[in-house]
Design a protein around this motif. Structure first.
Motif, mmCIF file in Angstrom:
data_model
loop_
_atom_site.group_PDB
_atom_site.id
_atom_site.type_symbol
_atom_site.label_atom_id
_atom_site.label_comp_id
_atom_site.label_asym_id
_atom_site.label_seq_id
_atom_site.Cartn_x
_atom_site.Cartn_y
_atom_site.Cartn_z
ATOM 1 N N ALA A 42 34.225 -20.764 5.511
ATOM 2 C CA ALA A 42 33.562 -21.468 5.020
ATOM 3 C C ALA A 42 32.795 -22.401 5.755
ATOM 4 C CB ALA A 42 33.907 -22.115 3.841
ATOM 5 N N VAL A 43 33.485 -23.090 6.702
ATOM 6 C CA VAL A 43 33.035 -24.319 7.704
ATOM 7 C C VAL A 43 31.960 -23.323 8.733
ATOM 8 C CG1 VAL A 43 33.600 -25.426 9.644
ATOM 9 C CG2 VAL A 43 35.038 -25.664 7.563
ATOM 10 N N LEU A 44 32.775 -22.148 9.190
ATOM 11 C CA LEU A 44 31.504 -21.559 10.180
ATOM 12 C C LEU A 44 30.302 -20.905 9.470
ATOM 13 C CD1 LEU A 44 34.199 -19.808 12.335
ATOM 14 C CD2 LEU A 44 32.689 -21.539 12.806
ATOM 15 N N LYS A 45 30.391 -20.736 8.203
ATOM 16 C CA LYS A 45 29.157 -19.961 7.417
ATOM 17 C C LYS A 45 28.128 -21.355 7.261
ATOM 18 C CE LYS A 45 26.957 -17.277 4.734
ATOM 19 N NZ LYS A 45 26.303 -15.895 5.319
ATOM 20 N N GLU A 46 28.788 -22.394 6.740
ATOM 21 C CA GLU A 46 27.951 -23.671 6.421
ATOM 22 C C GLU A 46 27.509 -23.981 7.733
ATOM 23 O OE1 GLU A 46 29.778 -26.590 3.786
ATOM 24 O OE2 GLU A 46 28.198 -27.937 4.253
ATOM 25 N N ALA A 47 28.111 -24.195 8.794
ATOM 26 C CA ALA A 47 27.456 -24.941 10.202
ATOM 27 C C ALA A 47 26.669 -24.121 10.903
ATOM 28 C CB ALA A 47 28.973 -25.140 11.162
ATOM 29 N N PHE A 48 26.826 -22.538 10.863
ATOM 30 C CA PHE A 48 25.895 -21.656 11.549
ATOM 31 C C PHE A 48 25.062 -20.687 10.877
ATOM 32 C CE2 PHE A 48 29.311 -23.049 14.590
ATOM 33 C CZ PHE A 48 28.480 -23.583 15.639
ATOM 34 N N GLY A 49 25.601 -20.692 9.619
ATOM 35 C CA GLY A 49 24.664 -19.597 8.846
ATOM 36 C C GLY A 49 25.058 -18.099 9.261
ATOM 37 N N PHE A 50 26.225 -18.148 9.613
ATOM 38 C CA PHE A 50 26.479 -16.399 10.121
ATOM 39 C C PHE A 50 26.308 -15.426 9.070
ATOM 40 C CE2 PHE A 50 29.706 -18.611 13.172
ATOM 41 C CZ PHE A 50 28.626 -18.487 14.470
ATOM 42 N N PHE A 51 25.845 -14.196 9.410
ATOM 43 C CA PHE A 51 25.711 -13.367 8.316
ATOM 44 C C PHE A 51 26.804 -12.807 7.702
ATOM 45 C CE2 PHE A 51 25.364 -8.445 7.664
ATOM 46 C CZ PHE A 51 24.324 -8.705 6.497
ATOM 47 N N TRP A 52 27.904 -12.756 8.544
ATOM 48 C CA TRP A 52 29.195 -12.397 7.779
ATOM 49 C C TRP A 52 30.025 -13.080 8.952
ATOM 50 C CZ3 TRP A 52 34.357 -10.459 8.535
ATOM 51 C CH2 TRP A 52 34.680 -9.902 7.617
ATOM 52 N N VAL A 103 30.680 2.293 21.160
ATOM 53 C CA VAL A 103 31.231 3.289 20.593
ATOM 54 C C VAL A 103 32.340 3.076 19.741
ATOM 55 C CG1 VAL A 103 32.424 5.582 21.269
ATOM 56 C CG2 VAL A 103 30.568 4.686 22.669
ATOM 57 N N GLY A 104 32.272 3.736 18.421
ATOM 58 C CA GLY A 104 33.328 3.193 17.450
ATOM 59 C C GLY A 104 33.140 2.260 16.530
ATOM 60 N N HIS A 105 32.109 1.625 16.747
ATOM 61 C CA HIS A 105 31.723 0.362 15.870
ATOM 62 C C HIS A 105 31.640 0.723 14.453
ATOM 63 C CE1 HIS A 105 28.762 -1.998 13.460
ATOM 64 N NE2 HIS A 105 29.367 -2.886 13.923
ATOM 65 N N ILE A 106 32.187 -0.103 13.625
ATOM 66 C CA ILE A 106 32.282 0.544 12.334
ATOM 67 C C ILE A 106 31.163 -0.727 11.575
ATOM 68 C CG2 ILE A 106 33.905 0.180 9.967
ATOM 69 C CD1 ILE A 106 36.200 0.181 11.855
ATOM 70 N N ALA A 107 30.272 0.180 10.651
ATOM 71 C CA ALA A 107 29.165 -0.588 10.135
ATOM 72 C C ALA A 107 29.296 -0.951 8.833
ATOM 73 C CB ALA A 107 28.074 0.254 10.446
ATOM 74 N N CYS A 108 30.115 -2.146 8.504
ATOM 75 C CA CYS A 108 30.193 -2.352 7.091
ATOM 76 C C CYS A 108 28.872 -2.722 6.333
ATOM 77 C CB CYS A 108 30.868 -3.598 6.938
ATOM 78 S SG CYS A 108 32.820 -3.384 7.531
ATOM 79 N N SER A 109 28.004 -3.198 7.395
ATOM 80 C CA SER A 109 26.517 -3.411 6.696
ATOM 81 C C SER A 109 25.579 -2.740 7.900
ATOM 82 C CB SER A 109 26.253 -4.777 6.688
ATOM 83 O OG SER A 109 24.820 -5.094 6.322
ATOM 84 N N SER A 110 24.672 -2.255 7.399
ATOM 85 C CA SER A 110 23.550 -1.769 8.296
ATOM 86 C C SER A 110 22.617 -2.868 8.936
ATOM 87 C CB SER A 110 22.543 -0.459 7.618
ATOM 88 O OG SER A 110 22.031 -1.311 6.358
ATOM 89 N N LEU A 111 22.776 -3.891 8.218
ATOM 90 C CA LEU A 111 21.888 -5.239 8.789
ATOM 91 C C LEU A 111 22.674 -5.864 9.962
ATOM 92 C CD1 LEU A 111 21.063 -6.881 5.392
ATOM 93 C CD2 LEU A 111 19.541 -5.472 6.859
ATOM 94 N N SER A 112 23.986 -5.464 10.182
ATOM 95 C CA SER A 112 24.479 -6.161 11.266
ATOM 96 C C SER A 112 24.188 -5.566 12.596
ATOM 97 C CB SER A 112 26.147 -5.961 11.085
ATOM 98 O OG SER A 112 26.804 -6.535 12.136
ATOM 99 N N LYS A 113 23.848 -6.410 13.426
ATOM 100 C CA LYS A 113 23.270 -5.946 14.805
ATOM 101 C C LYS A 113 24.000 -6.424 16.091
ATOM 102 C CE LYS A 113 18.910 -4.567 13.280
ATOM 103 N NZ LYS A 113 19.321 -4.099 11.898
ATOM 104 N N SER A 114 24.695 -7.660 15.889
ATOM 105 C CA SER A 114 25.541 -8.095 17.084
ATOM 106 C C SER A 114 26.851 -8.731 16.680
ATOM 107 C CB SER A 114 24.830 -8.837 18.006
ATOM 108 O OG SER A 114 24.291 -10.064 17.414
ATOM 109 N N GLU A 115 27.823 -8.823 17.446
ATOM 110 C CA GLU A 115 29.145 -8.934 16.735
ATOM 111 C C GLU A 115 29.853 -9.771 18.006
ATOM 112 O OE1 GLU A 115 30.718 -5.640 14.622
ATOM 113 O OE2 GLU A 115 32.515 -6.659 14.286
ATOM 114 N N ILE A 116 30.882 -10.710 17.269
ATOM 115 C CA ILE A 116 31.759 -11.248 18.399
ATOM 116 C C ILE A 116 33.208 -11.261 17.399
ATOM 117 C CG2 ILE A 116 31.278 -13.588 17.588
ATOM 118 C CD1 ILE A 116 32.095 -14.552 20.377
#
Ligand code: SME
Length: 159
Positions: A42-52, A103-116
């Protein structure tokens, strides 16, 4: 327990630095793992507005969805699949600037473009991973890696 989050109007490095003592205070006041993981996301979502943003926990030789903020997500990830599986196997933070090239990325959402994905250790073993998705390409860099790893170290002290 701090009930409101202070998010300074500065660059992301400054925001990560401001979050560290607040997360420390938040986690110190509670011993329940799920409660702490939930507030951490919740803290990370509120601070940065991350997509997921959420955790996948090691359970019965796979990664199982834990507390998260964002859209519906896949519940189970085998160790040999996805960015999360790679993070688990390699035991280090993985930044994927363009998920379509991983290779092998699992797309939980087609809107997701980059990830850490950041590993969380307990007794020198990966016990869960912190997964963050962005709907923008190339949204994560070394500042995120360092900032998130420091926040994860605070969490690790409670495990
Ligand atoms: N993209 C991840 C799966 C989890 S979702 O992004 C929430 C992966 O490839 O492991």
């Amino acid at each position: 327990m701090a009930e409101t989050l202070y998010i300074p109007d500065t660059n992301k490095q400054g925001i990560y630095e401001a979050l560290a003592p607040q997360i420390e205070a938040l986690l110190q006041g509670e011993t329940d793992l799920i409660a702490n993981l939930a507030n951490f996301t919740a803290v990370l979502k509120e601070a940065f507005g991350f997509f997921w943003v959420g955790f996948y926990l090691v359970k019965n030789k796979q990664l199982v969805l834990g507390p998260f903020q964002g859209k519906l997500a896949c519940t189970r990830i085998p160790f040999d699949k996805g960015v999360c599986g790679a993070c688990y196997r390699e035991q280090k933070t993985i930044i994927v600037p363009d998920v379509s090239q991983f290779v092998g990325h699992i797309a939980c959402s087609s809107l997701s473009k980059s990830e850490i994905v950041v590993p969380v250790f307990k007794n020198n073993k990966v016990t869960m991973v912190l997964d963050i998705d962005s709907d923008k390409l190339n949204d994560f860099d070394e500042i995120d890696k360092n900032g998130l790893e420091k926040l994860v170290q605070i969490l690790e002290k409670t495990l």
